[in-house]
Design a protein around this motif. Structure first.
Motif, PDB file in Angstrom:
ATOM      1  N   UNK A  62      43.694  69.048  72.483  1.00  0.00           N
ATOM      2  CA  UNK A  62      43.672  70.255  71.663  1.00  0.00           C
ATOM      3  C   UNK A  62      42.946  71.367  72.403  1.00  0.00           C
ATOM      4  N   UNK A  63      43.143  72.571  71.886  1.00  0.00           N
ATOM      5  CA  UNK A  63      42.527  73.768  72.449  1.00  0.00           C
ATOM      6  C   UNK A  63      42.156  74.679  71.283  1.00  0.00           C
ATOM      7  N   UNK A  64      40.989  75.331  71.367  1.00  0.00           N
ATOM      8  CA  UNK A  64      40.524  76.228  70.322  1.00  0.00           C
ATOM      9  C   UNK A  64      40.671  77.680  70.765  1.00  0.00           C
ATOM     10  N   UNK A  65      41.287  78.490  69.922  1.00  0.00           N
ATOM     11  CA  UNK A  65      41.476  79.912  70.199  1.00  0.00           C
ATOM     12  C   UNK A  65      40.545  80.703  69.273  1.00  0.00           C
ATOM     13  N   UNK A  66      39.456  81.244  69.826  1.00  0.00           N
ATOM     14  CA  UNK A  66      38.475  81.971  69.022  1.00  0.00           C
ATOM     15  C   UNK A  66      39.026  83.281  68.477  1.00  0.00           C
ATOM     16  N   UNK A  67      39.925  83.904  69.199  1.00  0.00           N
ATOM     17  CA  UNK A  67      40.470  85.190  68.765  1.00  0.00           C
ATOM     18  C   UNK A  67      41.229  85.030  67.453  1.00  0.00           C
ATOM     19  N   UNK A  68      42.039  84.002  67.360  1.00  0.00           N
ATOM     20  CA  UNK A  68      42.843  83.755  66.163  1.00  0.00           C
ATOM     21  C   UNK A  68      42.194  82.735  65.224  1.00  0.00           C
ATOM     22  N   UNK A  69      41.103  82.099  65.682  1.00  0.00           N
ATOM     23  CA  UNK A  69      40.435  81.032  64.938  1.00  0.00           C
ATOM     24  C   UNK A  69      41.416  79.917  64.568  1.00  0.00           C
ATOM     25  N   UNK A  70      42.205  79.525  65.574  1.00  0.00           N
ATOM     26  CA  UNK A  70      43.202  78.479  65.395  1.00  0.00           C
ATOM     27  C   UNK A  70      43.042  77.418  66.471  1.00  0.00           C
ATOM     28  N   UNK A  71      43.407  76.187  66.122  1.00  0.00           N
ATOM     29  CA  UNK A  71      43.483  75.124  67.104  1.00  0.00           C
ATOM     30  C   UNK A  71      44.946  74.757  67.281  1.00  0.00           C
ATOM     31  N   UNK A  72      45.267  74.311  68.450  1.00  0.00           N
ATOM     32  CA  UNK A  72      46.621  73.830  68.723  1.00  0.00           C
ATOM     33  C   UNK A  72      46.518  72.692  69.719  1.00  0.00           C
ATOM     34  N   UNK A  73      47.506  71.832  69.671  1.00  0.00           N
ATOM     35  CA  UNK A  73      47.471  70.715  70.595  1.00  0.00           C
ATOM     36  C   UNK A  73      48.643  69.794  70.404  1.00  0.00           C
TER      37      UNK A  73
END
Length: 147
Positions: A62-73
């Motif tokens: 997984x990876x955390x995107x602080x700009x969008x406050x979303x995780x994806x993986x």
């Protein structure tokens, strides 16, 4: 002559005060990088057991995107994503239930456990290139390494 020594000692004292009041450069603090955002974290251990995915896409990550406050993986075969909340100053994290693709996969047990672990996590720790997701003070739910 007495006046000369008086001014000389005053000059020395003033120079001493100016130099001693000057902010001193401090040695840089030894820091460890505890920022877990913007990095890809690959699963290595789940509930204390090493993970060796049988799926062609490899181990879950997984990876955390602080700009969008979303995780994806990827859970190994199926993609996943959602929102998260993080308080890095106290190393707290909460993954919110998100979406997942629903392909038929060979190793759904690891996928289900991986999803369950990240949704249960409420805090994390970082040691070098290793991230651990935890629930309270129990044994680690999952361990990851930087990919």
């Amino acid at each position: 002559m007495k006046s000369f020594y008086y001014y000389l000692s005053a000059l020395v004292l003033a120079t001493f005060l100016v130099v001693s009041c000057k902010p001193q450069a401090t040695a840089p603090k030894a820091t460890t990088d505890t920022d877990i955002t913007g990095k890809t974290w690959k699963l290595t251990e789940l509930y204390g057991k090493p993970v060796h995915a049988k799926n062609p896409k490899g181990n879950p990550y997984f990876k955390l995107d602080m700009k969008e406050m979303r995780y994806q993986g990827n859970a190994g075969c199926n993609g996943l994503g959602g929102t998260f909340e993080i308080k890095p100053e106290v190393m707290r994290i909460k993954f919110n239930q998100g979406m997942s693709t629903m392909m038929a996969c060979e190793d759904l047990d690891i996928e289900n456990q991986f999803t369950k672990a990240i949704l249960a996590a409420d805090n994390y720790s970082v040691n070098g290139n290793t991230l651990t997701l935890n629930k309270a003070r129990m044994a680690p739910l999952a361990k990851f390494v930087l990919e």
